[in-house]
Design a protein around this motif. Structure first.
Motif, PDB file in Angstrom:
ATOM      1  N   PHE A 254       0.582  -0.746   0.185  1.00 13.06           N
ATOM      2  CA  PHE A 254       0.250   0.257  -0.008  1.00 13.06           C
ATOM      3  C   PHE A 254       0.838   1.006  -0.043  1.00 13.06           C
ATOM      4  O   PHE A 254       0.025   2.465  -0.802  1.00 13.06           O
ATOM      5  CB  PHE A 254      -0.598  -0.348   1.115  1.00 13.06           C
ATOM      6  CG  PHE A 254      -1.999  -1.197   0.759  1.00 13.06           C
ATOM      7  CD1 PHE A 254      -2.997  -0.799  -0.086  1.00 13.06           C
ATOM      8  CD2 PHE A 254      -1.768  -2.344   2.071  1.00 13.06           C
ATOM      9  CE1 PHE A 254      -3.647  -2.257   0.000  1.00 13.06           C
ATOM     10  CE2 PHE A 254      -3.358  -3.606   2.024  1.00 13.06           C
ATOM     11  CZ  PHE A 254      -3.839  -3.187   0.625  1.00 13.06           C
ATOM     12  N   SER A 255       1.502   1.568   0.514  1.00 14.47           N
ATOM     13  CA  SER A 255       3.102   2.648   0.456  1.00 14.47           C
ATOM     14  C   SER A 255       3.537   2.599  -0.292  1.00 14.47           C
ATOM     15  O   SER A 255       3.515   3.532  -0.884  1.00 14.47           O
ATOM     16  CB  SER A 255       4.064   2.197   1.827  1.00 14.47           C
ATOM     17  OG  SER A 255       4.867   1.436   2.214  1.00 14.47           O
ATOM     18  N   THR A 256       3.641   1.079  -1.569  1.00 14.83           N
ATOM     19  CA  THR A 256       5.031   1.572  -2.439  1.00 14.83           C
ATOM     20  C   THR A 256       3.527   1.769  -3.013  1.00 14.83           C
ATOM     21  O   THR A 256       3.188   2.767  -4.764  1.00 14.83           O
ATOM     22  CB  THR A 256       4.783   0.212  -2.834  1.00 14.83           C
ATOM     23  OG1 THR A 256       5.668  -0.671  -2.346  1.00 14.83           O
ATOM     24  CG2 THR A 256       5.498   0.218  -4.396  1.00 14.83           C
ATOM     25  N   PHE A 257       2.522   1.902  -3.198  1.00 12.66           N
ATOM     26  CA  PHE A 257       0.842   1.713  -4.222  1.00 12.66           C
ATOM     27  C   PHE A 257       0.632   3.508  -4.386  1.00 12.66           C
ATOM     28  O   PHE A 257       0.986   4.497  -5.146  1.00 12.66           O
ATOM     29  CB  PHE A 257      -0.321   1.385  -4.337  1.00 12.66           C
ATOM     30  CG  PHE A 257      -1.065   0.909  -5.371  1.00 12.66           C
ATOM     31  CD1 PHE A 257      -1.182   1.791  -6.557  1.00 12.66           C
ATOM     32  CD2 PHE A 257      -2.245  -0.191  -5.150  1.00 12.66           C
ATOM     33  CE1 PHE A 257      -1.689   1.680  -7.113  1.00 12.66           C
ATOM     34  CE2 PHE A 257      -2.861  -0.078  -6.242  1.00 12.66           C
ATOM     35  CZ  PHE A 257      -2.735   0.730  -7.731  1.00 12.66           C
ATOM     36  N   LYS A 258       1.183   3.855  -3.188  1.00 13.33           N
ATOM     37  CA  LYS A 258       0.975   5.552  -2.799  1.00 13.33           C
ATOM     38  C   LYS A 258       1.791   6.383  -3.480  1.00 13.33           C
ATOM     39  O   LYS A 258       2.042   7.606  -3.695  1.00 13.33           O
ATOM     40  CB  LYS A 258       1.022   5.725  -1.153  1.00 13.33           C
ATOM     41  CG  LYS A 258       0.155   7.597  -1.211  1.00 13.33           C
ATOM     42  CD  LYS A 258      -0.910   7.740  -1.325  1.00 13.33           C
ATOM     43  CE  LYS A 258      -1.659   9.265  -1.065  1.00 13.33           C
ATOM     44  NZ  LYS A 258      -2.576   9.292  -1.988  1.00 13.33           N
ATOM     45  N   GLU A 259       2.953   5.970  -3.000  1.00 10.91           N
ATOM     46  CA  GLU A 259       4.749   6.680  -3.542  1.00 10.91           C
ATOM     47  C   GLU A 259       4.784   6.541  -5.228  1.00 10.91           C
ATOM     48  O   GLU A 259       4.927   7.304  -5.434  1.00 10.91           O
ATOM     49  CB  GLU A 259       5.411   5.940  -3.063  1.00 10.91           C
ATOM     50  CG  GLU A 259       6.282   5.419  -1.642  1.00 10.91           C
ATOM     51  CD  GLU A 259       6.944   4.792  -1.052  1.00 10.91           C
ATOM     52  OE1 GLU A 259       7.399   3.928  -1.665  1.00 10.91           O
ATOM     53  OE2 GLU A 259       7.559   4.360   0.218  1.00 10.91           O
ATOM     54  N   GLN A 260       4.017   5.672  -5.721  1.00 14.27           N
ATOM     55  CA  GLN A 260       4.042   5.322  -7.522  1.00 14.27           C
ATOM     56  C   GLN A 260       2.773   6.251  -8.291  1.00 14.27           C
ATOM     57  O   GLN A 260       3.112   6.898  -9.151  1.00 14.27           O
ATOM     58  CB  GLN A 260       4.362   4.062  -7.798  1.00 14.27           C
ATOM     59  CG  GLN A 260       5.338   3.443  -7.581  1.00 14.27           C
ATOM     60  CD  GLN A 260       6.825   3.649  -8.068  1.00 14.27           C
ATOM     61  OE1 GLN A 260       6.379   4.397  -9.051  1.00 14.27           O
ATOM     62  NE2 GLN A 260       7.309   3.512  -7.471  1.00 14.27           N
ATOM     63  N   CYS A 261       2.285   6.097  -7.485  1.00 13.91           N
ATOM     64  CA  CYS A 261       0.496   6.514  -8.084  1.00 13.91           C
ATOM     65  C   CYS A 261      -0.288   7.774  -7.338  1.00 13.91           C
ATOM     66  O   CYS A 261      -0.779   8.979  -8.113  1.00 13.91           O
ATOM     67  CB  CYS A 261      -0.485   5.968  -7.957  1.00 13.91           C
ATOM     68  SG  CYS A 261       0.053   4.061  -8.949  1.00 13.91           S
ATOM     69  N   GLY A 262       1.267   8.560  -6.361  1.00 18.56           N
ATOM     70  CA  GLY A 262       0.263   9.554  -5.710  1.00 18.56           C
ATOM     71  C   GLY A 262      -0.970   9.998  -5.356  1.00 18.56           C
ATOM     72  O   GLY A 262      -2.070   8.660  -4.871  1.00 18.56           O
ATOM     73  N   ASP A 263      -1.705  11.024  -5.997  1.00 20.64           N
ATOM     74  CA  ASP A 263      -2.841  11.436  -6.035  1.00 20.64           C
ATOM     75  C   ASP A 263      -3.884  10.130  -6.698  1.00 20.64           C
ATOM     76  O   ASP A 263      -5.283   9.951  -6.489  1.00 20.64           O
ATOM     77  CB  ASP A 263      -3.424  12.487  -6.526  1.00 20.64           C
ATOM     78  CG  ASP A 263      -2.667  13.879  -5.366  1.00 20.64           C
ATOM     79  OD1 ASP A 263      -2.174  13.218  -4.276  1.00 20.64           O
ATOM     80  OD2 ASP A 263      -2.284  14.823  -5.529  1.00 20.64           O
ATOM     81  N   ARG A 264      -3.598   9.770  -7.323  1.00 15.51           N
ATOM     82  CA  ARG A 264      -4.883   8.276  -8.321  1.00 15.51           C
ATOM     83  C   ARG A 264      -4.849   7.107  -7.012  1.00 15.51           C
ATOM     84  O   ARG A 264      -5.984   6.831  -7.368  1.00 15.51           O
ATOM     85  CB  ARG A 264      -3.984   8.129  -9.288  1.00 15.51           C
ATOM     86  CG  ARG A 264      -3.863   9.359 -10.362  1.00 15.51           C
ATOM     87  CD  ARG A 264      -3.332   9.006 -11.917  1.00 15.51           C
ATOM     88  NE  ARG A 264      -3.985   7.923 -12.284  1.00 15.51           N
ATOM     89  CZ  ARG A 264      -3.273   7.394 -13.783  1.00 15.51           C
ATOM     90  NH1 ARG A 264      -2.049   7.652 -13.753  1.00 15.51           N
ATOM     91  NH2 ARG A 264      -4.180   6.095 -14.206  1.00 15.51           N
ATOM     92  N   PHE A 265      -4.242   7.184  -6.379  1.00 16.51           N
ATOM     93  CA  PHE A 265      -4.547   6.551  -5.237  1.00 16.51           C
ATOM     94  C   PHE A 265      -5.585   7.041  -3.469  1.00 16.51           C
ATOM     95  O   PHE A 265      -4.075   7.856  -3.236  1.00 16.51           O
ATOM     96  CB  PHE A 265      -3.510   5.424  -5.102  1.00 16.51           C
ATOM     97  CG  PHE A 265      -3.021   4.195  -4.171  1.00 16.51           C
ATOM     98  CD1 PHE A 265      -4.398   3.188  -3.428  1.00 16.51           C
ATOM     99  CD2 PHE A 265      -2.715   4.649  -2.858  1.00 16.51           C
ATOM    100  CE1 PHE A 265      -3.901   2.229  -2.966  1.00 16.51           C
ATOM    101  CE2 PHE A 265      -2.704   3.133  -2.165  1.00 16.51           C
ATOM    102  CZ  PHE A 265      -3.475   2.340  -2.408  1.00 16.51           C
TER     103      PHE A 265
END
Length: 381
Positions: A254-265
């Motif tokens: 989940f942290s990786t997802f937020k780091e990579q996709c920013g506001d889209r996640f």
């Protein structure tokens, strides 16, 4: 398609520079999401990225995933019965090495994208050729792929594909994809509530009353990192109690997802007395809002109707941000329909690489699926 070729990549760094241009219509095929898979895929999964070229021009992209089910501690612990034990034995011994053409982690037709109109005969031929190439790759490593699955096609596409390369494969329909088509006339959550019949408006009010004391907050990447262990604990509780699982997410997913996709996640946390007791996640995919994984404390979920309130909150987000539809995915079909989602049938195609076992697929596969009985709800006036 005579001039069409494909290249299979095992690393994001190898992808052509125009990859995201081709994948522009689907966030699940764009490099930010693919980097999430590369950095935090389930431990029993390996991803392959397929580039399709016309002459030297990239005109199509696709995703494949290999799963080693031998690495799973559990396929899911909810249904402890003889049928489950038999299913687990069969998977461990005859179907532990599985190749998916498509994305096994989400629901929907997210396996490929093209910049040009490609006929279904060519698509089926291309996907078959890609699967053969990956099977060869694993054979060179002394790994035998048992099962090949082409997953999640909407009915019109599936009907076309089975006229061609998929004609001899076993066609299966598992749980439908629950999709909420949002009317253009809804601008606020009040418009949604006004559209509900009295019974379901009462359900909405009752669930919100139960919800009192819960604080919701969208978490930043720093907050997700600081609460990573608790987030994973809540996710894992829900995942392991599902009727069937072929993977478990990595702890840093989940942290990786937020780091990579920013506001889209979006990861929305639910707090009771300042303790994280639940969360849900969303991916903003153009005009479509994709629900992703969630987790909750079972005791709080029962007392506060947490899951139902999550569904209402996702719906509110979708309406207020003017999405065309919300993809709620599989599982919990009845409660999702009570919020407004409707079932859309998804089709997959599957075969076993052992031709003798493959001949038994139509008899064996239905017995391995978790049984399902549910009643669709119709919450609107």
């Amino acid at each position: 398609m005579e001039t069409t070729t494909f290249t299979i990549y095992s690393s994001i760094a190898q992808l052509p520079v125009t990859w995201d241009v081709v994948a522009a219509e689907n966030a699940f095929l764009q490099t930010p999401y693919l980097k999430v898979l590369e950095a935090s895929a389930p431990t029993n999964m390996q991803c392959f990225y397929i580039g399709v070229f016309e002459a030297s021009e990239l005109m199509g992209v696709a995703l494949a995933q290999y799963l080693d089910l031998n690495k799973l501690e559990s396929f899911g612990e909810r249904d402890q019965c003889l049928k489950t034990y038999i299913r687990n034995f069969v998977f461990k011994n005859f179907a532990s090495h599985v190749l998916f053409l498509g994305n096994n982690m989400i629901t929907g037709q997210n396996g490929y994208a093209f910049t040009k109109n490609i006929d279904h005969k060519s698509i089926s031929k291309l996907l078959m050729a890609c699967s053969d190439e990956i099977i060869k790759y694993f054979k060179n490593q002394q790994i035998t792929i048992h099962i090949v699955s082409f997953k999640d096609f909407y009915q019109p596409c599936a009907e076309e594909l089975k006229q061609y390369g998929f004609a001899g494969m076993y066609e299966f329909n598992t749980q439908p994809n629950m999709v909420f088509e949002l009317p253009d006339s809804w601008k606020t959550n009040d418009d949604y509530i006004a559209a509900l019949s009295k019974k379901y408006r009462d359900q909405y009010k009752r669930s919100h009353k139960k919800f009192e004391g819960i604080i919701t907050k969208e978490l930043s990447v720093e907050e997700i990192v600081s609460k990573e262990d608790r987030i994973y604990e809540l996710y894992y509780h829900v995942a392991k109690n599902a009727p069937f699982n072929t993977f478990f997410l990595a702890r840093n997913h989940f942290s990786t997802f937020k780091e990579q996709c920013g506001d889209r996640f979006v990861l929305c946390g639910y707090f009771l007395n300042e303790k994280l007791v639940g969360f849900h996640t969303l991916l903003l995919n153009g005009t479509v809002l994709e629900t992703y994984f969630l987790g909750y404390d079972e005791q709080v979920q029962k007392e506060k109707m947490l899951y139902l309130n999550m569904l209402y909150n996702m719906t509110k987000f979708g309406i207020e941000h003017q999405f065309r539809k919300i993809i709620f995915g599989r599982t919990a079909l009845e409660i999702k329909s009570s919020v407004g989602a409707a079932p859309i049938q998804m089709t997959g195609f599957i075969y076993h690489t052992n031709k003798w076992i493959d001949q038994l697929m139509s008899k064996v596969f239905p017995k391995l699926e978790p049984s399902l009985a549910w009643q669709q709800r119709h919450p609107f006036k």
